[in-house]
Motif scaffolding. Sequence first.
Motif, PDB file in Angstrom:
ATOM      1  N   ASP A 100       0.835  -1.203   0.000  1.00 24.02           N
ATOM      2  CA  ASP A 100       0.000   0.000   0.000  1.00 24.02           C
ATOM      3  C   ASP A 100       0.873   1.258   0.000  1.00 24.02           C
ATOM      4  N   ALA A 101       1.949   1.229   0.784  1.00 24.24           N
ATOM      5  CA  ALA A 101       2.868   2.374   0.838  1.00 24.24           C
ATOM      6  C   ALA A 101       3.577   2.558  -0.502  1.00 24.24           C
ATOM      7  N   ILE A 102       3.972   1.460  -1.134  1.00 29.24           N
ATOM      8  CA  ILE A 102       4.619   1.563  -2.444  1.00 29.24           C
ATOM      9  C   ILE A 102       3.653   2.172  -3.451  1.00 29.24           C
ATOM     10  N   ARG A 103       2.414   1.707  -3.438  1.00 34.24           N
ATOM     11  CA  ARG A 103       1.409   2.244  -4.371  1.00 34.24           C
ATOM     12  C   ARG A 103       1.099   3.719  -4.079  1.00 34.24           C
ATOM     13  N   ALA A 104       1.352   4.174  -2.836  1.00 35.65           N
ATOM     14  CA  ALA A 104       1.150   5.577  -2.461  1.00 35.65           C
ATOM     15  C   ALA A 104       2.432   6.396  -2.672  1.00 35.65           C
ATOM     16  N   ASP A 105       3.376   5.826  -3.436  1.00 35.95           N
ATOM     17  CA  ASP A 105       4.635   6.497  -3.779  1.00 35.95           C
ATOM     18  C   ASP A 105       5.521   6.746  -2.559  1.00 35.95           C
ATOM     19  N   ARG A 106       5.492   5.800  -1.612  1.00 35.20           N
ATOM     20  CA  ARG A 106       6.367   5.883  -0.446  1.00 35.20           C
ATOM     21  C   ARG A 106       7.326   4.691  -0.430  1.00 35.20           C
ATOM     22  N   GLY A 107       7.819   4.332  -1.611  1.00 34.65           N
ATOM     23  CA  GLY A 107       8.686   3.170  -1.770  1.00 34.65           C
ATOM     24  C   GLY A 107      10.015   3.292  -1.062  1.00 34.65           C
ATOM     25  N   THR A 108      10.551   4.503  -0.945  1.00 39.13           N
ATOM     26  CA  THR A 108      11.843   4.686  -0.277  1.00 39.13           C
ATOM     27  C   THR A 108      11.757   4.223   1.173  1.00 39.13           C
ATOM     28  N   GLU A 109      10.695   4.601   1.864  1.00 41.92           N
ATOM     29  CA  GLU A 109      10.513   4.178   3.260  1.00 41.92           C
ATOM     30  C   GLU A 109      10.378   2.667   3.351  1.00 41.92           C
ATOM     31  N   VAL A 110       9.655   2.066   2.429  1.00 43.55           N
ATOM     32  CA  VAL A 110       9.468   0.619   2.428  1.00 43.55           C
ATOM     33  C   VAL A 110      10.806  -0.082   2.205  1.00 43.55           C
ATOM     34  N   ARG A 111      11.605   0.399   1.248  1.00 43.30           N
ATOM     35  CA  ARG A 111      12.915  -0.219   0.994  1.00 43.30           C
ATOM     36  C   ARG A 111      13.842  -0.060   2.189  1.00 43.30           C
ATOM     37  N   ARG A 112      13.760   1.067   2.860  1.00 44.87           N
ATOM     38  CA  ARG A 112      14.573   1.289   4.063  1.00 44.87           C
ATOM     39  C   ARG A 112      14.225   0.240   5.126  1.00 44.87           C
ATOM     40  N   ARG A 113      12.952  -0.028   5.294  1.00 44.17           N
ATOM     41  CA  ARG A 113      12.515  -1.039   6.262  1.00 44.17           C
ATOM     42  C   ARG A 113      12.945  -2.426   5.821  1.00 44.17           C
ATOM     43  N   ALA A 114      12.862  -2.690   4.526  1.00 47.10           N
ATOM     44  CA  ALA A 114      13.279  -3.996   4.007  1.00 47.10           C
ATOM     45  C   ALA A 114      14.770  -4.209   4.226  1.00 47.10           C
TER      46      ALA A 114
END
Length: 119
Positions: A100-114
């Motif tokens: 959901d975050a990636i689809r909301a253009d917040r992919g950088t935060e998601v990758r940081r968590r990954a």
Amino acid sequence: MTQIDPETDALVGEWLTLREAAKALDTSPNRVKQFIRDHKLLGFIRAGELSIPATFIRDGEVVKGLPGTLTVLADCGFTDQESLRWMFTPDDTLPGAPIDAIRADRGTEVRRRAQALAF
């Protein structure tokens, strides 16, 4: 391709068959298989047929930020099934699931968590 487990299948919800995904991306089924091999998409066997989560495709393209996130998860040692489960598991701190975050253009935060999962 791996058979999807019922628990992960339930998390994902809507799926596209290989042909449906190819049509949604305006490409060939072979190209979609190449996207899966290149970790731009994840594909699993459901009901005897290769399928892709529908939320991975939007407006005729792979969702921006998804390929990079899948690469980070693979580099962290996640299997495709573990990656898929992580992408669709709700996280109150995002809020919502990582997809959901990636689809909301917040992919950088998601990758940081990954990336943090590797440590």
